[in-house]
Design a protein around this motif. Structure first.
Motif, PDB file in Angstrom:
ATOM      1  N   UNK A 190      45.566 -97.573 133.265  1.00 14.90           N
ATOM      2  CA  UNK A 190      46.778 -98.344 133.021  1.00 14.90           C
ATOM      3  C   UNK A 190      46.701 -99.209 131.781  1.00 14.90           C
ATOM      4  N   UNK A 191      45.504 -99.424 131.258  1.00 18.52           N
ATOM      5  CA  UNK A 191      45.333-100.218 130.039  1.00 18.52           C
ATOM      6  C   UNK A 191      45.679 -99.389 128.809  1.00 18.52           C
ATOM      7  N   UNK A 192      45.860-100.087 127.690  1.00 20.88           N
ATOM      8  CA  UNK A 192      46.120 -99.422 126.407  1.00 20.88           C
ATOM      9  C   UNK A 192      45.128 -99.937 125.371  1.00 20.88           C
ATOM     10  N   UNK A 193      44.471 -99.017 124.681  1.00 23.93           N
ATOM     11  CA  UNK A 193      43.566 -99.361 123.588  1.00 23.93           C
ATOM     12  C   UNK A 193      44.273 -99.016 122.286  1.00 23.93           C
ATOM     13  N   UNK A 194      44.382-100.001 121.403  1.00 19.35           N
ATOM     14  CA  UNK A 194      45.055 -99.790 120.124  1.00 19.35           C
ATOM     15  C   UNK A 194      44.047 -99.939 118.986  1.00 19.35           C
ATOM     16  N   UNK A 195      44.031 -98.934 118.111  1.00 13.40           N
ATOM     17  CA  UNK A 195      43.208 -98.990 116.897  1.00 13.40           C
ATOM     18  C   UNK A 195      44.096 -98.594 115.718  1.00 13.40           C
ATOM     19  N   UNK A 196      43.763 -99.112 114.538  1.00 18.19           N
ATOM     20  CA  UNK A 196      44.585 -98.819 113.364  1.00 18.19           C
ATOM     21  C   UNK A 196      44.434 -97.375 112.909  1.00 18.19           C
ATOM     22  N   UNK A 197      43.203 -96.880 112.901  1.00 17.00           N
ATOM     23  CA  UNK A 197      42.930 -95.518 112.438  1.00 17.00           C
ATOM     24  C   UNK A 197      41.825 -94.910 113.286  1.00 17.00           C
ATOM     25  N   UNK A 198      41.805 -93.583 113.368  1.00 16.78           N
ATOM     26  CA  UNK A 198      40.786 -92.894 114.160  1.00 16.78           C
ATOM     27  C   UNK A 198      39.385 -93.208 113.645  1.00 16.78           C
ATOM     28  N   UNK A 199      39.223 -93.325 112.316  1.00 15.79           N
ATOM     29  CA  UNK A 199      37.886 -93.573 111.772  1.00 15.79           C
ATOM     30  C   UNK A 199      37.372 -94.981 112.065  1.00 15.79           C
ATOM     31  N   UNK A 200      38.242 -95.871 112.579  1.00 22.99           N
ATOM     32  CA  UNK A 200      37.773 -97.186 113.024  1.00 22.99           C
ATOM     33  C   UNK A 200      37.136 -97.065 114.407  1.00 22.99           C
ATOM     34  N   UNK A 201      37.542 -96.033 115.139  1.00 25.33           N
ATOM     35  CA  UNK A 201      37.060 -95.802 116.503  1.00 25.33           C
ATOM     36  C   UNK A 201      35.758 -95.004 116.509  1.00 25.33           C
ATOM     37  N   UNK A 202      35.660 -94.030 115.616  1.00 19.07           N
ATOM     38  CA  UNK A 202      34.506 -93.133 115.604  1.00 19.07           C
ATOM     39  C   UNK A 202      34.226 -92.662 114.180  1.00 19.07           C
ATOM     40  N   UNK A 203      33.016 -92.166 113.965  1.00 14.32           N
ATOM     41  CA  UNK A 203      32.618 -91.729 112.628  1.00 14.32           C
ATOM     42  C   UNK A 203      33.190 -90.372 112.256  1.00 14.32           C
ATOM     43  N   UNK A 204      33.391 -89.504 113.251  1.00 11.54           N
ATOM     44  CA  UNK A 204      33.882 -88.155 112.975  1.00 11.54           C
ATOM     45  C   UNK A 204      35.043 -87.836 113.909  1.00 11.54           C
ATOM     46  N   UNK A 205      35.825 -86.841 113.511  1.00  6.13           N
ATOM     47  CA  UNK A 205      36.939 -86.414 114.353  1.00  6.13           C
ATOM     48  C   UNK A 205      36.428 -85.882 115.687  1.00  6.13           C
ATOM     49  N   UNK A 206      35.285 -85.182 115.660  1.00  4.38           N
ATOM     50  CA  UNK A 206      34.719 -84.628 116.899  1.00  4.38           C
ATOM     51  C   UNK A 206      34.353 -85.747 117.865  1.00  4.38           C
ATOM     52  N   UNK A 207      33.670 -86.761 117.357  1.00  9.28           N
ATOM     53  CA  UNK A 207      33.266 -87.911 118.167  1.00  9.28           C
ATOM     54  C   UNK A 207      34.504 -88.645 118.690  1.00  9.28           C
ATOM     55  N   UNK A 208      35.489 -88.835 117.796  1.00  8.62           N
ATOM     56  CA  UNK A 208      36.706 -89.552 118.171  1.00  8.62           C
ATOM     57  C   UNK A 208      37.527 -88.811 119.205  1.00  8.62           C
ATOM     58  N   UNK A 209      37.659 -87.490 119.032  1.00  8.70           N
ATOM     59  CA  UNK A 209      38.481 -86.717 119.968  1.00  8.70           C
ATOM     60  C   UNK A 209      37.863 -86.696 121.362  1.00  8.70           C
ATOM     61  N   UNK A 210      36.529 -86.611 121.419  1.00 10.50           N
ATOM     62  CA  UNK A 210      35.851 -86.618 122.717  1.00 10.50           C
ATOM     63  C   UNK A 210      36.049 -87.965 123.412  1.00 10.50           C
ATOM     64  N   UNK A 211      35.914 -89.039 122.646  1.00 11.21           N
ATOM     65  CA  UNK A 211      36.098 -90.375 123.202  1.00 11.21           C
ATOM     66  C   UNK A 211      37.531 -90.567 123.700  1.00 11.21           C
ATOM     67  N   UNK A 212      38.493 -90.141 122.887  1.00 10.09           N
ATOM     68  CA  UNK A 212      39.899 -90.280 123.277  1.00 10.09           C
ATOM     69  C   UNK A 212      40.167 -89.500 124.565  1.00 10.09           C
ATOM     70  N   UNK A 213      39.630 -88.286 124.662  1.00 12.14           N
ATOM     71  CA  UNK A 213      39.832 -87.474 125.877  1.00 12.14           C
ATOM     72  C   UNK A 213      39.239 -88.177 127.099  1.00 12.14           C
ATOM     73  N   UNK A 214      38.049 -88.748 126.955  1.00 14.83           N
ATOM     74  CA  UNK A 214      37.412 -89.455 128.079  1.00 14.83           C
ATOM     75  C   UNK A 214      38.268 -90.634 128.533  1.00 14.83           C
ATOM     76  N   UNK A 215      38.817 -91.377 127.561  1.00 12.89           N
ATOM     77  CA  UNK A 215      39.651 -92.533 127.900  1.00 12.89           C
ATOM     78  C   UNK A 215      40.956 -92.091 128.569  1.00 12.89           C
ATOM     79  N   UNK A 216      41.584 -91.047 128.028  1.00  8.36           N
ATOM     80  CA  UNK A 216      42.821 -90.529 128.621  1.00  8.36           C
ATOM     81  C   UNK A 216      42.565 -90.040 130.043  1.00  8.36           C
ATOM     82  N   UNK A 217      41.426 -89.359 130.252  1.00  5.91           N
ATOM     83  CA  UNK A 217      41.065 -88.891 131.601  1.00  5.91           C
ATOM     84  C   UNK A 217      40.873 -90.062 132.570  1.00  5.91           C
TER      85      UNK A 217
END
Length: 196
Positions: A62-89
């Motif tokens: 139910x929470x929302x995580x806001x970041x300005x850009x994907x590269x602020x969240x993770x170093x690579x798109x692969x790392x970021x996409x996996x993290x985003x999927x885990x959070x969405x799940x």
């Protein structure tokens, strides 16, 4: 509850709208309470960061995580996409302001799919560039050898150090420090010496 995360690679970074203050101002504009904004200054390859770990520990369904850009969240798109999927799940909405919202809605799941596709594209491009670079080197530099350069260690110096280790006056760790090599390199050299 809204949470925000910001990261800079070095203190005072002000390029491309990624300074602390710029990220903080943007997160505040998007309704994140100031006390819920977590930041890090970090460089290098580690994914674990103090502010990042803290915000992850607080997020719940139910929470929302806001970041300005994907590269602020993770170093690579692969790392970021996996993290985003885990959070969405987990039921967390992830709002990447320069890309879109990933959540459990059809459009949100599409966003996750797009992130994974982008990550795969990024990996393919890295492999392609690496392969092209190797082909170029092989064609233009006859002395080119793939892989790491072999470590050059003075044989007499190595034998002296190895003898000290055998005598018990030096540990393997001390020997590696003395020769500026890894433990695996040390054991490889010891094996080679034993075969001589």
């Amino acid at each position: 509850m809204k949470y925000g995360y910001g990261r800079v690679s070095s203190k005072g970074q002000k390029l491309y709208g990624t300074s602390y203050q710029e990220q903080k101002d943007i997160l505040l504009e998007h309704g994140v309470p100031e006390e819920n904004i977590y930041t890090d200054t970090y460089t290098g390859k580690k994914m674990s960061r103090e502010g990042f770990d803290k915000v992850l520990s607080l997020l719940a369904s139910g929470d929302e995580l806001i970041v300005c850009k994907l590269d602020r969240l993770a170093r690579t798109a692969a790392e970021g996409s996996l993290l985003v999927k885990q959070l969405v799940d987990m039921g967390v909405k992830v709002n990447i302001l320069n890309m879109g919202v990933a959540d459990n809605t059809p459009i949100g799941r599409l966003m996750v799919t797009v992130l994974f596709a982008f990550a795969e594209y990024e990996r393919d491009m890295i492999v392609e560039r690496t392969s092209a670079g190797k082909v170029y080197k092989r064609e233009h530099e006859p002395s080119y050898r793939e892989g790491r350069k072999p470590i050059s260690i003075d044989k007499v110096h190595f034998q002296k150090i190895a003898q000290k280790q055998k005598d018990g006056s030096m540990t393997v760790r001390d020997c590696c420090r003395e020769l500026s090599i890894s433990r695996s390199t040390w054991y490889n050299l010891v094996r080679k010496e034993a075969r001589v």
